[in-house]
Design an enzyme around this catalytic site. Structure first.
Site: not given
Ligand SMILES: CC1(C)CC(=O)N(CC(=O)N2CCC(N3N=C(c4ccc(OC(F)F)c(OC(F)F)c4)[C@H]4CC=CC[C@H]4C3=O)CC2)C(=O)C1
Ligand SMILES: [Mg+2]
Ligand SMILES: [Zn+2]
Length: 373
Positions: A85, A89, A125-126, A253, A304, A307
């Site tokens: 993050h 990113h 956003h982060d 994202d 992964q 996810f």
């Protein structure tokens, strides 16, 4: 004055190489790690500045280029040096939403102000993300969880930091927007960034199906009125346009598995570093170790595949359906990337050496070529 502003917003001895990379700013295949290296670690500043110039937003909103760069450099410096993050990113997600906004289906969908707000939301956003999850901040009684009452803690914090930086006179690049425009920009950015909290993912998936069906119905009705088949989506309500932008930022994202394997595996290494570091802190604090955060039992390939199957593929399938045929490349990459991880698992058993399962296998093209068969 203009002549003191470097072409990509930041001074770099590699301007020619950066120019070559920025030629791909509209492409899903842009290598953001190369941009970071050749922009002297200013990928967020150079990507945002290049997109703003390309979209003519500096003229449209009478933005002072110097104030824009002051804001971007300050924003970038407030991203922490955490594995995933970090500012790369943010640059990656900003460039992704820029490409999604270029899809022909959206040619006449959003106002310039909505586009400005979407790019701004992606960039911020982060910001100041500490490299741990909301749950960790809540479980460890962190100041931030106290401040935001355990609700979308990281997302609220990034918004507050980003808007605080705007109050600095030298960074207020939206000074020439009207009060009404500033209000709308703030409203849309808050809505979009809060929607990047994964605890909102279920709600987004609930509404996306029926919302997109209603949009397609409207699109067909409109297209009957004129010949071109691939109409751009026209949404009369700002509320509906913001819902689409919220989904778009969430897709951006969650876009790592939609990229080429060589880029995707770098993001996997980074997120697993971040999760494993959090797991180390949970273990030494005697806390329960969060999912995928225990480096001693980590199965990176399985995580992964889970996810992708549980989260990324269902979301991108919805999105690709709405903008068919424009996101087929993303779906193809998801599929080949999942297959690659399945292949890693399948040839584990046949591999006789005791491979180190805790580090993700950085891919080699030979294996990938085999996959292509
Ligand atoms: C364990 C499963 C079999 C079943 C399951 O329930 N989940 C979901 C899950 O456990 N979650 C939900 C997502 C959370 N999360 N995860 C991110 C992330 C990013 C890149 C990743 O890898 C690669 F693309 F680089 C990645 O890989 C993953 F495998 F870790 C996760 C971020 C997404 C957006 C915002 C902040 C980050 C965030 O909130 C974490 C908790 C499963 O994932 C599989
Ligand atoms: Mg986030
Ligand atoms: Zn993010």
């Amino acid at each position: 004055s203009m002549d003191t502003i470097p072409r990509f917003g930041t001074e770099t001895p590699h301007e020619a190489k950066l120019a070559e990379l920025m030629d791909n700013i509209d492409a899903w295949g842009l290598n953001i790690f190369d941009v970071h290296n050749y922009s002297q670690s200013h990928s967020l500043t150079s990507v945002m500045y290049t997109i703003f110039k390309k979209r003519n937003l500096i003229e449209t909103f009478r933005i002072s280029p110097q104030k824009l760069i002051n804001y971007l450099v300050t924003l970038e410096s407030h991203y922490l040096d955490v594995p995933y993050h970090c500012s790369i990113h943010a640059a990656d997600v900003t460039q992704a939403i820029h490409v999604l906004l270029l899809i022909p289906s959206f040619e006449n969908t959003f106002t310039d102000l909505e586009i400005l707000a979407a790019l701004f939301a992606a960039a911020i956003h982060d910001v100041d993300h500490p490299g741990v999850t909301n749950q960790y901040l809540i479980n460890s009684d962190n100041e931030l969880a106290l401040m935001y009452n355990d609700t979308s803690v990281l997302e609220n914090h990034s918004l507050a930091v980003a808007f605080k930086l705007l109050q600095n006179e030298d960074c207020d690049f939206i000074e020439n927007l009207s009060d009404e425009q500033r209000k709308i920009l703030r409203q849309i950015s808050i809505d979009m960034v809060l929607a990047t909290d994964m605890s909102k993912h279920g709600a987004i998936m609930q509404t996306i199906q029926s919302f997109h069906q209603s949009l397609k119905a409207k699109q067909c009705k409109d297209s009957n009125s004129n010949s071109s088949t691939n109409d751009s989506l026209v949404l009369t309500e700002q509320k509906e346009r913001v819902q689409l932008l919220r989904e778009m930022l969430h897709c951006a994202d969650l876009s790592n598995p939609t990229k080429h394997l060589s880029i995707y595996t770098q993001w996997v290494d980074r997120i697993m570093d971040e999760f494993h570091y959090q797991g180390d802190r949970e273990r030494s604090a005697g806390m329960p170790i969060s999912p995928m955060c225990n480096r001693r039992t980590a199965d990176i390939e399985m995580a992964q595949i889970g996810f992708i199957q549980a989260i990324v593929e269902p979301l991108w399938q919805m999105w690709a359906q709405l903008v068919y045929p424009h996101c087929q490349q993303m779906l193809d990459n998801i599929d080949s990337n999942r297959q690659w991880y399945e292949y890693q698992i399948s040839n584990r058993s046949s591999r006789n050496n005791t491979s180190d399962k805790t580090t993700s296998q950085s891919h080699d093209s030979k294996e990938q070529d085999k996959l292509k068969g």
